[in-house]
Design a protein around this motif. Structure first.
Motif, PDB file in Angstrom:
ATOM      1  N   PRO A   1       1.352  -1.059   0.428  1.00  0.00           N
ATOM      2  CA  PRO A   1       0.428  -0.066   0.054  1.00  0.00           C
ATOM      3  C   PRO A   1       0.981   1.279  -0.026  1.00  0.00           C
ATOM      4  CG  PRO A   1       0.043  -0.647   1.975  1.00  0.00           C
ATOM      5  CD  PRO A   1       0.855  -2.144   1.632  1.00  0.00           C
ATOM      6  N   PHE A   2       1.548   1.755  -1.337  1.00  0.00           N
ATOM      7  CA  PHE A   2       2.714   2.767  -1.426  1.00  0.00           C
ATOM      8  C   PHE A   2       1.851   4.075  -1.679  1.00  0.00           C
ATOM      9  CE2 PHE A   2       5.935  -0.044  -2.795  1.00  0.00           C
ATOM     10  CZ  PHE A   2       7.169   0.287  -1.217  1.00  0.00           C
ATOM     11  N   TYR A   3       1.382   5.190  -0.675  1.00  0.00           N
ATOM     12  CA  TYR A   3       0.869   5.853  -0.611  1.00  0.00           C
ATOM     13  C   TYR A   3       2.336   7.469  -0.854  1.00  0.00           C
ATOM     14  CZ  TYR A   3      -2.995   3.371   0.449  1.00  0.00           C
ATOM     15  OH  TYR A   3      -3.606   1.800   0.660  1.00  0.00           O
ATOM     16  N   ARG A   4       2.067   8.763  -2.034  1.00  0.00           N
ATOM     17  CA  ARG A   4       2.471   9.369  -1.844  1.00  0.00           C
ATOM     18  C   ARG A   4       2.579  10.828  -0.457  1.00  0.00           C
ATOM     19  NH1 ARG A   4       6.473   9.149  -4.845  1.00  0.00           N
ATOM     20  NH2 ARG A   4       6.680   7.726  -6.639  1.00  0.00           N
ATOM     21  N   PRO A   5       3.301  11.457   0.022  1.00  0.00           N
ATOM     22  CA  PRO A   5       3.018  12.290   0.470  1.00  0.00           C
ATOM     23  C   PRO A   5       1.439  12.937   0.158  1.00  0.00           C
ATOM     24  CG  PRO A   5       4.990  13.106   0.571  1.00  0.00           C
ATOM     25  CD  PRO A   5       4.456  11.677  -0.293  1.00  0.00           C
ATOM     26  N   ALA A   6       0.776  14.496   0.699  1.00  0.00           N
ATOM     27  CA  ALA A   6       0.414  15.575  -0.224  1.00  0.00           C
ATOM     28  C   ALA A   6       1.058  15.930  -0.774  1.00  0.00           C
ATOM     29  CB  ALA A   6      -0.469  15.795   0.868  1.00  0.00           C
ATOM     30  N   ARG A   7       0.420  16.560  -2.041  1.00  0.00           N
ATOM     31  CA  ARG A   7       1.053  17.866  -2.771  1.00  0.00           C
ATOM     32  C   ARG A   7       1.160  18.947  -2.317  1.00  0.00           C
ATOM     33  NH1 ARG A   7      -0.590  15.820  -8.639  1.00  0.00           N
ATOM     34  NH2 ARG A   7      -1.536  14.367  -7.651  1.00  0.00           N
ATOM     35  N   ILE A   8       1.593  19.734  -2.276  1.00  0.00           N
ATOM     36  CA  ILE A   8       1.574  20.957  -2.109  1.00  0.00           C
ATOM     37  C   ILE A   8       2.021  21.804  -3.279  1.00  0.00           C
ATOM     38  CG2 ILE A   8       2.863  22.530  -0.828  1.00  0.00           C
ATOM     39  CD1 ILE A   8       2.628  20.820   1.272  1.00  0.00           C
ATOM     40  N   ILE A   9       1.761  23.082  -3.713  1.00  0.00           N
ATOM     41  CA  ILE A   9       1.645  24.317  -4.789  1.00  0.00           C
ATOM     42  C   ILE A   9       1.764  24.927  -4.874  1.00  0.00           C
ATOM     43  CG2 ILE A   9       1.028  22.068  -6.277  1.00  0.00           C
ATOM     44  CD1 ILE A   9      -1.080  23.863  -6.753  1.00  0.00           C
ATOM     45  N   GLY A  10       2.238  26.316  -5.374  1.00  0.00           N
ATOM     46  CA  GLY A  10       1.772  27.857  -4.696  1.00  0.00           C
ATOM     47  C   GLY A  10       3.002  28.344  -4.041  1.00  0.00           C
ATOM     48  N   THR A  11       3.877  29.088  -3.919  1.00  0.00           N
ATOM     49  CA  THR A  11       5.240  29.346  -2.896  1.00  0.00           C
ATOM     50  C   THR A  11       4.197  30.412  -1.789  1.00  0.00           C
ATOM     51  OG1 THR A  11       5.333  31.553  -4.410  1.00  0.00           O
ATOM     52  CG2 THR A  11       6.186  29.696  -5.025  1.00  0.00           C
ATOM     53  N   ALA A  12       4.097  31.809  -2.784  1.00  0.00           N
ATOM     54  CA  ALA A  12       3.207  32.579  -1.455  1.00  0.00           C
ATOM     55  C   ALA A  12       2.495  31.614  -0.257  1.00  0.00           C
ATOM     56  CB  ALA A  12       2.522  33.818  -1.608  1.00  0.00           C
ATOM     57  N   VAL A  13       1.056  30.614  -0.910  1.00  0.00           N
ATOM     58  CA  VAL A  13       0.042  30.161   0.028  1.00  0.00           C
ATOM     59  C   VAL A  13       0.540  28.998  -0.385  1.00  0.00           C
ATOM     60  CG1 VAL A  13      -2.174  30.128  -0.272  1.00  0.00           C
ATOM     61  CG2 VAL A  13      -1.696  32.406  -0.707  1.00  0.00           C
ATOM     62  N   LYS A  14       0.575  27.922   0.129  1.00  0.00           N
ATOM     63  CA  LYS A  14       0.620  26.826  -0.109  1.00  0.00           C
ATOM     64  C   LYS A  14      -1.201  26.066  -0.038  1.00  0.00           C
ATOM     65  CE  LYS A  14       4.805  25.269   2.794  1.00  0.00           C
ATOM     66  NZ  LYS A  14       5.723  25.777   3.486  1.00  0.00           N
ATOM     67  N   ILE A  15      -1.286  25.572  -1.136  1.00  0.00           N
ATOM     68  CA  ILE A  15      -2.456  24.456  -1.435  1.00  0.00           C
ATOM     69  C   ILE A  15      -2.060  22.903  -1.507  1.00  0.00           C
ATOM     70  CG2 ILE A  15      -4.784  24.541  -2.867  1.00  0.00           C
ATOM     71  CD1 ILE A  15      -3.885  27.373  -4.283  1.00  0.00           C
ATOM     72  N   THR A  16      -3.522  22.218  -0.950  1.00  0.00           N
ATOM     73  CA  THR A  16      -2.439  20.845  -0.924  1.00  0.00           C
ATOM     74  C   THR A  16      -4.479  20.429  -2.209  1.00  0.00           C
ATOM     75  OG1 THR A  16      -2.535  20.926   1.867  1.00  0.00           O
ATOM     76  CG2 THR A  16      -3.148  18.557   0.511  1.00  0.00           C
ATOM     77  N   VAL A  17      -3.482  19.784  -2.824  1.00  0.00           N
ATOM     78  CA  VAL A  17      -4.334  18.990  -4.145  1.00  0.00           C
ATOM     79  C   VAL A  17      -4.760  18.033  -3.599  1.00  0.00           C
ATOM     80  CG1 VAL A  17      -3.625  18.979  -6.267  1.00  0.00           C
ATOM     81  CG2 VAL A  17      -2.858  19.738  -5.679  1.00  0.00           C
ATOM     82  N   PRO A  18      -5.941  17.643  -3.490  1.00  0.00           N
ATOM     83  CA  PRO A  18      -6.524  15.898  -3.491  1.00  0.00           C
ATOM     84  C   PRO A  18      -6.694  15.721  -4.302  1.00  0.00           C
ATOM     85  CG  PRO A  18      -8.356  18.093  -3.271  1.00  0.00           C
ATOM     86  CD  PRO A  18      -6.887  18.627  -3.962  1.00  0.00           C
TER      87      PRO A  18
ATOM     88  N   ALA B   1      -5.495  10.533  -5.009  1.00  0.00           N
ATOM     89  CA  ALA B   1      -5.985   8.898  -4.611  1.00  0.00           C
ATOM     90  C   ALA B   1      -5.386   8.767  -3.671  1.00  0.00           C
ATOM     91  CB  ALA B   1      -6.039   8.336  -6.068  1.00  0.00           C
ATOM     92  N   ASP B   2      -4.822   9.313  -2.991  1.00  0.00           N
ATOM     93  CA  ASP B   2      -3.667   8.954  -1.463  1.00  0.00           C
ATOM     94  C   ASP B   2      -4.281   9.103  -0.552  1.00  0.00           C
ATOM     95  OD1 ASP B   2       0.078   7.915  -2.876  1.00  0.00           O
ATOM     96  OD2 ASP B   2      -1.395   9.756  -4.405  1.00  0.00           O
ATOM     97  N   ASP B   3      -4.510  10.243  -0.852  1.00  0.00           N
ATOM     98  CA  ASP B   3      -5.215  11.400   0.856  1.00  0.00           C
ATOM     99  C   ASP B   3      -7.372  10.416   0.892  1.00  0.00           C
ATOM    100  OD1 ASP B   3      -3.502  13.461   0.635  1.00  0.00           O
ATOM    101  OD2 ASP B   3      -3.938  14.458  -0.844  1.00  0.00           O
ATOM    102  N   ILE B   4      -7.310  10.200  -0.556  1.00  0.00           N
ATOM    103  CA  ILE B   4      -9.167   9.238   0.220  1.00  0.00           C
ATOM    104  C   ILE B   4      -8.489   8.121   1.123  1.00  0.00           C
ATOM    105  CG2 ILE B   4     -10.406   7.958  -1.078  1.00  0.00           C
ATOM    106  CD1 ILE B   4     -10.065   9.733  -2.869  1.00  0.00           C
ATOM    107  N   TYR B   5      -7.711   7.014   0.993  1.00  0.00           N
ATOM    108  CA  TYR B   5      -7.122   6.213   1.413  1.00  0.00           C
ATOM    109  C   TYR B   5      -6.408   6.405   2.696  1.00  0.00           C
ATOM    110  CZ  TYR B   5      -6.871   3.032  -2.268  1.00  0.00           C
ATOM    111  OH  TYR B   5      -7.739   2.052  -3.629  1.00  0.00           O
ATOM    112  N   ARG B   6      -5.576   7.805   2.665  1.00  0.00           N
ATOM    113  CA  ARG B   6      -5.266   8.137   4.366  1.00  0.00           C
ATOM    114  C   ARG B   6      -6.190   8.222   5.349  1.00  0.00           C
ATOM    115  NH1 ARG B   6      -0.860   9.951   1.724  1.00  0.00           N
ATOM    116  NH2 ARG B   6      -1.754  12.062   1.126  1.00  0.00           N
ATOM    117  N   SER B   7      -7.888   9.739   4.467  1.00  0.00           N
ATOM    118  CA  SER B   7      -9.008   9.592   5.305  1.00  0.00           C
ATOM    119  C   SER B   7      -9.404   8.363   5.542  1.00  0.00           C
ATOM    120  CB  SER B   7      -9.812  11.007   4.902  1.00  0.00           C
ATOM    121  OG  SER B   7      -8.534  12.068   3.975  1.00  0.00           O
ATOM    122  N   MET B   8      -9.839   7.640   5.078  1.00  0.00           N
ATOM    123  CA  MET B   8     -10.018   6.584   5.435  1.00  0.00           C
ATOM    124  C   MET B   8      -9.623   5.946   6.161  1.00  0.00           C
ATOM    125  SD  MET B   8     -11.236   3.147   3.282  1.00  0.00           S
ATOM    126  CE  MET B   8      -9.849   2.643   2.838  1.00  0.00           C
ATOM    127  N   TYR B   9      -8.594   5.625   6.328  1.00  0.00           N
ATOM    128  CA  TYR B   9      -8.067   5.399   7.701  1.00  0.00           C
ATOM    129  C   TYR B   9      -7.800   5.896   8.863  1.00  0.00           C
ATOM    130  CZ  TYR B   9      -5.788   2.150   4.250  1.00  0.00           C
ATOM    131  OH  TYR B   9      -5.210   1.258   2.989  1.00  0.00           O
TER     132      TYR B   9
END
Length: 277
Positions: A131-148, A150-158
């Motif tokens: 069950p390999f899952y990557r960490p949440a992706r973060i984009i932007g410089t001044a403001v960090k935005i987490t991009v939803p 599939a990996d996040d869905i599994y983490r939320s479920m667990y």
């Protein structure tokens, strides 16, 4: 009191219960079987029955918190802790020479951690349903935005399942009766602390995929095409990036037990790894 002092405060790793050891110390290769979450060494019974050769020593363990291994309620069940206990156990059993780690699900993550922590102590990894899952992706410089993703869905479920313990136990009963997981899958009040902590520390907050990307030893991934816990994209990307990774799939779900085709694929891979060694 002495055990708490030794393991909690002095950080001496626990030795695991060894459920099976062929005892063949003259073998050229030791195959170590590592089970998944809420399971035990018995999940490997069908594999063990079919791997009979004088060239192989087979050891199957119960991970910390599961089966007949110690179950300290204070422990943080991270992949690092699991790997340290496995290392202490293999040293105690006098394991030397070529070592092939075969891990299923959580056990696959433990195998990756072991190879990362103890380079040179393992020759090959066989990762079943990792069950390999990557960490949440973060984009932007001044403001960090987490991009939803599939990996996040599994983490939320667990995360949700481990905070609802009674619900988790009821779901485990349903899963067992529906034969989604194998018979070794057990959720009880005794194993629940290890289950919830392993979910959080070894699976939700894992670094396993990043660790695997840094390894140079042969890694063989096997997964079921019907596996609901696998993100196939992560496996394919790992295979594409690394020349030392092979990937294969079978028409099966998450579990090895109960699937003849999955069991045969694992056995064939173990025998191939021994021949390569």
């Amino acid at each position: 009191m002495i055990e708490t002092l030794l393991h909690k405060w002095l950080k001496v790793p626990h030795a695991l219960h060894v459920g099976y050891d062929s005892g063949n110390r003259g073998a050229t290769t030791t195959v170590v079987l590592i089970h998944g979450l809420a399971s035990s060494h018995s999940m490997w019974n069908n594999v063990i029955k079919e791997v009979k050769t004088d060239d192989i020593r087979i050891i199957a363990v119960d991970l910390l918190g599961f089966g007949d291994s110690p179950k300290p309620v204070w422990q943080i069940y991270s992949a690092k802790i699991h790997a340290a206990s496995l290392r202490a156990t293999l040293r105690k059993k006098g394991v030397r020479g070529d070592v092939v780690l075969v891990g299923h699900s959580l056990g696959a993550l433990v195998a990756v951690q072991y190879a990362s922590l103890y380079p040179g102590k393992v020759n090959e990894l066989v990762l079943c349903s990792p069950p390999f899952y990557r960490p949440a992706r973060i984009i932007g410089t001044a403001v960090k935005i987490t991009v939803p993703q599939a990996d996040d869905i599994y983490r939320s479920m667990y995360r949700y399942s481990r905070t609802k313990t009674e619900l988790a136990k009821r779901l485990a009963g349903y899963i067992t009766r529906a034969k989604i997981m194998d018979e070794a899958f057990v959720v009880t009040d005794e194993t629940l602390p290890a289950i919830t902590s392993s979910l959080e520390m070894s699976i939700e907050n894992q670094t396993s995929l990043q660790d695997a990307e840094k390894l140079s030893l042969p890694m063989h991934i096997i997964y079921g095409r019907l596996d609901p816990f696998i993100i196939k994209r992560n496996l394919r990307q790992l295979n594409k990036r690394l020349d030392n990774v092979t990937i294969d799939y079978v028409l099966a779900g998450h579990e090895i037990t109960g699937s003849k085709v999955y069991t045969k694929k694992v056995i064939d891979r173990i025998l191939q790894s021994v021949r390569n060694g």
